[in-house]
Design a protein around this motif. Structure first.
Motif, PDB file in Angstrom:
ATOM      1  N   MET A   1       0.920  -1.164   0.107  1.00  0.00           N
ATOM      2  CA  MET A   1       0.077   0.182   0.155  1.00  0.00           C
ATOM      3  C   MET A   1       0.979   1.350  -0.027  1.00  0.00           C
ATOM      4  N   ASN A   2       0.341   2.168  -0.719  1.00  0.00           N
ATOM      5  CA  ASN A   2       1.261   3.544  -0.637  1.00  0.00           C
ATOM      6  C   ASN A   2       0.817   4.309   0.477  1.00  0.00           C
ATOM      7  N   ASN A   3      -0.352   4.356   0.718  1.00  0.00           N
ATOM      8  CA  ASN A   3      -1.004   5.309   1.783  1.00  0.00           C
ATOM      9  C   ASN A   3      -1.530   4.427   3.166  1.00  0.00           C
ATOM     10  N   PRO A   4      -1.246   4.629   4.293  1.00  0.00           N
ATOM     11  CA  PRO A   4      -1.568   3.854   5.318  1.00  0.00           C
ATOM     12  C   PRO A   4      -3.243   4.038   5.576  1.00  0.00           C
TER      13      PRO A   4
ATOM     14  N   SER B   1      -3.297   3.159  12.731  1.00  0.00           N
ATOM     15  CA  SER B   1      -2.890   3.078  11.198  1.00  0.00           C
ATOM     16  C   SER B   1      -2.397   1.685  10.884  1.00  0.00           C
ATOM     17  N   PHE B   2      -2.542   1.389   9.643  1.00  0.00           N
ATOM     18  CA  PHE B   2      -2.028   0.375   9.287  1.00  0.00           C
ATOM     19  C   PHE B   2      -1.514   0.378   7.795  1.00  0.00           C
ATOM     20  N   MET B   3      -0.241  -0.316   7.694  1.00  0.00           N
ATOM     21  CA  MET B   3       0.223   0.034   6.186  1.00  0.00           C
ATOM     22  C   MET B   3       1.047  -1.519   6.156  1.00  0.00           C
ATOM     23  N   LEU B   4       1.065  -2.050   4.953  1.00  0.00           N
ATOM     24  CA  LEU B   4       1.570  -3.346   5.031  1.00  0.00           C
ATOM     25  C   LEU B   4       2.678  -3.152   3.278  1.00  0.00           C
ATOM     26  N   THR B   5       3.856  -3.462   3.304  1.00  0.00           N
ATOM     27  CA  THR B   5       4.802  -3.303   2.354  1.00  0.00           C
ATOM     28  C   THR B   5       5.810  -4.327   2.308  1.00  0.00           C
ATOM     29  N   PHE B   6       5.768  -4.919   1.105  1.00  0.00           N
ATOM     30  CA  PHE B   6       6.752  -6.016   0.966  1.00  0.00           C
ATOM     31  C   PHE B   6       7.866  -5.477  -0.080  1.00  0.00           C
TER      32      PHE B   6
ATOM     33  N   THR C   1      -6.129   4.367   7.829  1.00  0.00           N
ATOM     34  CA  THR C   1      -6.241   5.019   9.185  1.00  0.00           C
ATOM     35  C   THR C   1      -7.579   4.498   9.919  1.00  0.00           C
ATOM     36  N   LEU C   2      -7.619   4.463  11.088  1.00  0.00           N
ATOM     37  CA  LEU C   2      -9.275   4.303  11.938  1.00  0.00           C
ATOM     38  C   LEU C   2      -9.125   5.409  12.985  1.00  0.00           C
ATOM     39  N   ASP C   3      -9.914   6.348  12.966  1.00  0.00           N
ATOM     40  CA  ASP C   3      -9.817   7.368  14.024  1.00  0.00           C
ATOM     41  C   ASP C   3     -11.040   7.277  14.704  1.00  0.00           C
ATOM     42  N   LEU C   4     -10.810   6.982  16.133  1.00  0.00           N
ATOM     43  CA  LEU C   4     -12.008   6.609  17.012  1.00  0.00           C
ATOM     44  C   LEU C   4     -11.999   7.756  18.007  1.00  0.00           C
ATOM     45  N   ASN C   5     -11.503   8.999  17.618  1.00  0.00           N
ATOM     46  CA  ASN C   5     -11.609  10.156  18.181  1.00  0.00           C
ATOM     47  C   ASN C   5     -10.843  10.068  19.495  1.00  0.00           C
ATOM     48  N   PHE C   6     -10.557   8.701  20.355  1.00  0.00           N
ATOM     49  CA  PHE C   6      -9.569   8.778  21.718  1.00  0.00           C
ATOM     50  C   PHE C   6      -8.629   7.937  20.964  1.00  0.00           C
TER      51      PHE C   6
END
Length: 82
Positions: A43-46, A57-62, A48-53
């Motif tokens: 992936m080029n961009n991570p 961020s998740f990014m996977l590259t090989f 992101t899951l923002d729950l306010n608190f």
């Protein structure tokens, strides 16, 4: 059950082969330009899951180069020679 040939052993050898093969491939790529070719998959961009608190961020590259392929082949060969 075969002694010494578990799935965990294969997984461990594959991880070691990937890490050492990638390291050796990067090191030798400085001296031999043919070995420096690498393909990046991921992936080029991570994501992101923002729950306010809390923010995830998740990014996977090989990054695969000639050394990682050789490391994988050697790991599989050593597994079956055990």
């Amino acid at each position: 059950m075969r002694r010494g040939k578990s799935g965990w052993t294969l997984l461990f050898l594959l991880l070691v082969g990937l890490i050492l093969g990638g390291f050796v491939g990067d090191l030798l790529g400085r001296f031999f330009k043919e070995l420096s070719y690498a393909q990046v998959i991921g992936m080029n961009n991570p994501l992101t899951l923002d729950l306010n608190f809390l923010k995830f961020s998740f990014m996977l590259t090989f990054k695969i180069n000639i050394g990682t392929v050789i490391g994988l082949i050697l790991a599989i060969y050593s597994y079956y020679k055990m």
